[in-house]
Design an enzyme around this catalytic site. Structure first.
Site, PDB file in Angstrom:
ATOM      1  N   TYR A 173      -7.753   7.477  19.950  1.00  0.00           N
ATOM      2  CA  TYR A 173      -8.887   7.003  19.168  1.00  0.00           C
ATOM      3  C   TYR A 173      -9.062   5.487  19.214  1.00  0.00           C
ATOM      4  O   TYR A 173      -9.879   4.939  18.492  1.00  0.00           O
ATOM      5  CB  TYR A 173      -8.790   7.559  17.744  1.00  0.00           C
TER       6      TYR A 173
ATOM      7  N   HIS B  48      -0.716  -0.262   5.451  1.00  0.00           N
ATOM      8  CA  HIS B  48      -1.058   0.840   6.357  1.00  0.00           C
ATOM      9  C   HIS B  48       0.023   1.920   6.458  1.00  0.00           C
ATOM     10  O   HIS B  48       0.560   2.205   7.523  1.00  0.00           O
ATOM     11  CB  HIS B  48      -1.390   0.290   7.752  1.00  0.00           C
TER      12      HIS B  48
ATOM     13  N   GLU C  44     -14.046   4.302  10.467  1.00  0.00           N
ATOM     14  CA  GLU C  44     -14.489   5.387  11.349  1.00  0.00           C
ATOM     15  C   GLU C  44     -14.313   6.759  10.710  1.00  0.00           C
ATOM     16  O   GLU C  44     -13.397   6.978   9.918  1.00  0.00           O
ATOM     17  CB  GLU C  44     -13.672   5.375  12.649  1.00  0.00           C
TER      18      GLU C  44
ATOM     19  N   GLN D  88       0.810  -1.218   0.000  1.00  0.00           N
ATOM     20  CA  GLN D  88       0.000   0.000   0.000  1.00  0.00           C
ATOM     21  C   GLN D  88       0.844   1.270   0.000  1.00  0.00           C
ATOM     22  O   GLN D  88       0.308   2.373   0.024  1.00  0.00           O
ATOM     23  CB  GLN D  88      -0.938  -0.007   1.214  1.00  0.00           C
TER      24      GLN D  88
ATOM     25  N   TYR E 108      -9.654 -10.215   9.952  1.00  0.00           N
ATOM     26  CA  TYR E 108     -10.011 -10.760   8.653  1.00  0.00           C
ATOM     27  C   TYR E 108     -10.244 -12.264   8.681  1.00  0.00           C
ATOM     28  O   TYR E 108     -10.902 -12.816   7.798  1.00  0.00           O
ATOM     29  CB  TYR E 108      -8.937 -10.406   7.624  1.00  0.00           C
TER      30      TYR E 108
END
Length: 373
Positions: free
Chosen positions: A256, A152, A246, A88, A267
């Site tokens: 958070y 990520h 979110e 990613q 997963y």
């Protein structure tokens, strides 16, 4: 510009219910009162968009190409730093300084191999553009250590009303280590002065062992960051695991929750945490179950879209549409599909001309043009 399709349907409205839970707002079908125009094509994974004062556009492509789109022609910008195009990670977001006409600074995040360890991690730089080349490149922040994990990296950039630059970095898959530890990078929202120095009022300045650039923590993989056009607050969205994406409003020093608090499961269907609320942890203003895989977000302020004005647009990678979230203050009171089945929407932005632009994987940049009334 090439017209793709023409669309028609029903008006959208959902009345406010003060008892609505953050994930209980039904998703309405799209109101097909717009057309699409292809602005440019042939970009595999377009990630970030920024407009120069002359109306031309800078576009980041994940593999490491920075395009300058002017008069319908794409030019590859030279002297772009080498990116770690892995999983990613790659060339990510791009934003102009709020006072670009005076400063000339362009801010970019990307996955970089610089620093300790094999692999890469998220980095923020700023640079100037001259003769289709980046110059005066300055390193502002580099997350460490590097890792060969593919997931990520984040990452989005936003400025607040005081000229601070915020950027996001995902937790790089190390969710039981990085997000809750303020001595570690990743799983954080960072806040810097525009020159990369650390604001004296950052929440962890002077705290032993802390990364003083951190502004909030406990994040999973934030791929949406935008300043609210009225309140000036920085809004963020992030990928949950399987369920529990979110929307948050970023507060100084706030936690958070990831992975202590989550609305999703792993997963492989195993439980990450049974806790959905906990004292000292910020609740999201909205969460999606099932996950939509959100990427990119923009508040609509343009008069071109009267039914959308004052509300929020978010791209869905998983379901391949753009989502309009109808807002009443900080509450989501309605949801509507836009651009159903358009493809994996990687970003959404309102251009200086007031039109909404989306980046779609494998297609490029598409403009949403409202039908005349």
């Amino acid at each position: 510009m090439k017209k793709i399709t023409s669309l028609f349907l029903l008006p959208f409205f959902l009345s406010c219910n003060s008892q609505v839970k953050p994930n209980d707002v039904p998703l309405r079908d799209e109101v097909k009162n717009y057309t699409f125009e292809t602005v440019t094509s042939g970009i595999a994974i377009p990630w970030g968009m920024a407009w120069l004062p002359d109306g031309s556009m800078l576009i980041t492509e994940k593999s490491g190409i920075l395009y300058h789109l002017k008069n319908g022609q794409k030019t590859k910008i030279k002297n772009v730093p080498a990116v770690y195009d892995h999983g990613q990670g790659g060339l990510l977001d791009i934003v102009l300084h709020p006072n670009y006409n005076k400063s000339g600074w362009i801010y970019i995040t990307y996955a970089s191999t610089e620093g300790e360890g094999k692999g890469g991690n998220t980095k923020l730089i700023r640079a100037k553009l001259k003769n289709e080349s980046l110059i005066q490149i300055e390193s502002l922040y580099k997350c460490s250590p590097n890792t060969t994990a593919g997931q990520h990296f984040g990452s989005r950039i936003a400025f607040d009303d005081d000229g601070h630059v915020y950027f996001s970095a995902g937790e790089r898959g190390a969710h039981f280590v990085n997000p809750q530890d303020i001595s570690c990078d990743n799983g954080k929202i960072y806040r810097l002065n525009d020159d990369g120095s650390i604001p004296k009022d950052n929440p962890f300045v002077g705290k032993k062992g802390a990364k003083e650039a951190i502004y909030s923590y406990g994040h999973r993989n934030p791929q949406g960051l935008a300043k609210h056009p009225v309140t000036g607050e920085i809004w963020e969205h992030e990928h949950g695991p399987k369920g529990g994406d979110e929307i948050n409003i970023i507060k100084k020093g706030a936690n958070y929750g990831w992975p202590i608090v989550t609305y999703g499961i792993d997963y492989d269907n195993t439980t990450i945490s049974k806790i959905q609320e906990k004292p000292g942890i910020e609740n999201p203003i909205y969460y999606w179950t099932p996950s939509i895989a959100p990427c990119g977000m923009a508040f609509v302020t343009s008069n071109r879209y009267p039914d959308w004005k004052g509300h929020l647009l978010v791209g869905s990678l998983k379901f391949q549409y753009l989502e309009l979230l109808k807002l009443k203050g900080k509450q989501v009171i309605g949801r509507q599909k836009i651009a159903t089945d358009i493809g994996r929407v990687r970003n959404v932005a309102q251009g200086p001309d007031g039109y909404i632009y989306i980046t779609v994987e494998g297609k490029g940049i598409i403009k949403i043009v409202p039908n005349k009334r």
